[in-house]
Design an enzyme around this catalytic site. Structure first.
Site, PDB file in Angstrom:
ATOM      1  N   SER A  36     -25.147   7.687 -23.998  1.00 39.04           N
ATOM      2  CA  SER A  36     -26.404   6.926 -24.072  1.00 39.04           C
ATOM      3  C   SER A  36     -27.576   7.883 -24.140  1.00 39.04           C
ATOM      4  CB  SER A  36     -26.612   6.081 -22.813  1.00 39.04           C
ATOM      5  OG  SER A  36     -25.586   5.180 -22.644  1.00 39.04           O
ATOM      6  N   HIS A  68     -24.945   3.004 -28.284  1.00 38.39           N
ATOM      7  CA  HIS A  68     -23.655   3.649 -28.535  1.00 38.39           C
ATOM      8  C   HIS A  68     -23.307   3.360 -29.986  1.00 38.39           C
ATOM      9  CE1 HIS A  68     -22.777   4.857 -24.413  1.00 38.39           C
ATOM     10  NE2 HIS A  68     -23.535   3.829 -24.110  1.00 38.39           N
ATOM     11  N   HIS A  94     -16.183   2.494 -23.138  1.00 39.18           N
ATOM     12  CA  HIS A  94     -16.228   2.644 -21.672  1.00 39.18           C
ATOM     13  C   HIS A  94     -15.191   1.753 -21.000  1.00 39.18           C
ATOM     14  CE1 HIS A  94     -20.254   3.629 -23.179  1.00 39.18           C
ATOM     15  NE2 HIS A  94     -20.361   4.445 -22.151  1.00 39.18           N
ATOM     16  N   TYR A  96     -15.726  -0.166 -18.555  1.00 39.89           N
ATOM     17  CA  TYR A  96     -16.307  -1.476 -18.209  1.00 39.89           C
ATOM     18  C   TYR A  96     -16.254  -2.480 -19.364  1.00 39.89           C
ATOM     19  CZ  TYR A  96     -20.517   0.366 -20.517  1.00 39.89           C
ATOM     20  OH  TYR A  96     -21.388   0.911 -21.416  1.00 39.89           O
ATOM     21  N   GLU A  97     -15.920  -2.006 -20.574  1.00 38.80           N
ATOM     22  CA  GLU A  97     -15.815  -2.938 -21.699  1.00 38.80           C
ATOM     23  C   GLU A  97     -14.561  -3.801 -21.599  1.00 38.80           C
ATOM     24  OE1 GLU A  97     -16.870  -1.101 -25.589  1.00 38.80           O
ATOM     25  OE2 GLU A  97     -17.686   0.520 -24.384  1.00 38.80           O
ATOM     26  N   ALA A 124     -25.425   9.774 -19.969  1.00 43.09           N
ATOM     27  CA  ALA A 124     -26.629   9.447 -19.201  1.00 43.09           C
ATOM     28  C   ALA A 124     -26.167   9.126 -17.792  1.00 43.09           C
ATOM     29  CB  ALA A 124     -27.311   8.224 -19.801  1.00 43.09           C
ATOM     30  N   MET A 211     -20.990   6.012 -15.884  1.00 42.60           N
ATOM     31  CA  MET A 211     -19.867   5.116 -16.187  1.00 42.60           C
ATOM     32  C   MET A 211     -18.962   5.665 -17.297  1.00 42.60           C
ATOM     33  SD  MET A 211     -21.911   1.506 -16.032  1.00 42.60           S
ATOM     34  CE  MET A 211     -23.243   1.252 -14.838  1.00 42.60           C
ATOM     35  N   SER A 212     -18.882   6.984 -17.421  1.00 45.75           N
ATOM     36  CA  SER A 212     -18.074   7.543 -18.525  1.00 45.75           C
ATOM     37  C   SER A 212     -17.522   8.907 -18.153  1.00 45.75           C
ATOM     38  CB  SER A 212     -18.947   7.658 -19.778  1.00 45.75           C
ATOM     39  OG  SER A 212     -19.927   8.668 -19.606  1.00 45.75           O
ATOM     40  N   ASN A 235     -32.466   8.221 -14.653  1.00 46.18           N
ATOM     41  CA  ASN A 235     -33.132   7.420 -13.606  1.00 46.18           C
ATOM     42  C   ASN A 235     -32.686   7.937 -12.248  1.00 46.18           C
ATOM     43  OD1 ASN A 235     -30.559   5.901 -14.736  1.00 46.18           O
ATOM     44  ND2 ASN A 235     -30.706   5.422 -12.567  1.00 46.18           N
ATOM     45  N   HIS A 247     -31.260  -0.685 -18.565  1.00 42.58           N
ATOM     46  CA  HIS A 247     -30.697   0.110 -19.670  1.00 42.58           C
ATOM     47  C   HIS A 247     -31.798   0.668 -20.580  1.00 42.58           C
ATOM     48  CE1 HIS A 247     -27.586   1.511 -22.331  1.00 42.58           C
ATOM     49  NE2 HIS A 247     -27.959   0.730 -23.329  1.00 42.58           N
TER      50      HIS A 247
HETATM   51  N1  HPA Z   1     -25.623   4.448 -12.525  1.00 40.68           N
HETATM   52  C1  HPA Z   1     -24.539   4.397 -13.337  1.00 40.68           C
HETATM   53  N2  HPA Z   1     -24.579   4.719 -14.615  1.00 40.68           N
HETATM   54  C2  HPA Z   1     -25.750   5.130 -15.118  1.00 40.68           C
HETATM   55  C3  HPA Z   1     -26.922   5.195 -14.337  1.00 40.68           C
HETATM   56  C4  HPA Z   1     -26.851   4.840 -12.970  1.00 40.68           C
HETATM   57  O1  HPA Z   1     -27.831   4.877 -12.223  1.00 40.68           O
HETATM   58  N3  HPA Z   1     -27.921   5.625 -15.161  1.00 40.68           N
HETATM   59  C5  HPA Z   1     -27.360   5.825 -16.387  1.00 40.68           C
HETATM   60  N4  HPA Z   1     -26.060   5.517 -16.364  1.00 40.68           N
END
Ligand code: HPA
Length: 272
Positions: A36, A68, A94, A96-97, A124, A211-212, A235, A247
């Site tokens: 991302s 993506h 991912h 989570y998909e 990210a 998450m990856s 973040n 996001h």
């Molecule tokens: N948590 C999980 N995945 C992420 C985050 C987060 O704060 N920021 C970007 N991907």
């Protein structure tokens, strides 16, 4: 329906063969997975010789997440010892998909089967370590998997002591000594974490959460590739600032840092 992943290595070999036919290149040397916000950093690599959709190759599901891209590019990058053939995945699948673990690691397995000796994984992430600022790239030095899911099955007791190559981490820091290292924790998602979960992650030694990356790193390492991971802090992790996570913020931080990250990746490829 035929389950292409009933033989995951065969699926990767089929995709690698298709890639050879489509690019006319017998092999690639290095693969990059752009997470991302990293997609525009690929511009620093120049003009690709080929670009196609992941769905043109066997075993790749269509992308479902904004940011993506679902594209694969092949580059010929002029290096001091000849041409470096780089394979770039703009986007990834991912956990989570909900498509299972096999599509998550199919790209890196395909890359290794086309000859890639080095896999560069970018992502990210949320910053858990309060010293890490939004927009800062951090080199992954180790990980913690909280998903309980491995891409490996059976009695494959692979050593992960040097999963994130110490050699390449040193190369990156020689290039930019201001870069920090951190421990990345893999969170399944798709929800972001709760503030209590972030406190737990900090307590067990995590600096970054995303998450990856972790399944891909394990799958590539198990096949003998050298792995490097770079996270962009997009973040502060949940509960750290009082702000809510979204996001769009993640994507905006990626765009803002794209030039720095592109330069970093381009220099790294030349040093490998
Ligand atoms: N948590 C999980 N995945 C992420 C985050 C987060 O704060 N920021 C970007 N991907």
């Amino acid at each position: 329906m035929i389950d292409i992943y009933s033989d995951p290595m065969g699926a990767a070999e089929s995709a690698a063969l298709a890639l050879k036919n489509m690019t006319g290149k017998l092999a690639h040397d290095v693969a990059l997975v752009m997470g991302s916000g990293w997609v525009s950093a690929a511009e620093a690599l120049g003009t690709p010789t080929h670009e196609f959709s992941v769905t043109d190759l066997p075993g790749f599901p269509a992308p479902t997440v904004a940011g993506h891209g679902g594209l694969i590019r092949s580059y010929d990058i002029a290096g001091s010892n000849g041409v470096i053939r780089a394979l770039v995945f703009l986007g990834r699948t991912h956990l989570y998909e909900g498509k299972g673990i096999e599509p998550v690691v199919h790209g890196v397995r395909t890359a290794v089967k086309t000859g890639c000796k080095t896999i560069i994984l970018t992502n990210a992430c949320g910053g858990i370590n309060a010293n890490f600022k939004v927009g800062q790239p951090v080199i992954i030095k180790d990980h913690i998997s909280l998903t309980g899911v491995s891409p490996l099955t059976g009695a494959t007791f692979v050593d992960l002591t040097d999963l994130y190559s110490a050699r390449i981490r040193k190369l990156i820091k020689n290039e930019d000594s201001t870069l920090e290292e951190g421990v990345y924790v893999h969170w399944r998602g798709p929800t972001y974490e709760t503030p209590a979960e972030i406190r737990m992650m900090r307590a067990i030694g995590a600096d970054l959460v995303g998450m990856s990356t972790v399944p891909e790193a394990i799958a590539a390492h198990a096949l003998g590739a050298e792995v490097v991971g770079i996270s962009l802090v997009t973040n502060a992790a949940a509960g750290m600032t009082g702000e809510k996570l979204n996001h769009e913020e993640v994507m905006a931080a990626g765009k803002a840092a794209a030039d720095r990250m592109g330069t970093l990746l381009s220099k790294l490829i030349h040093k490998l």
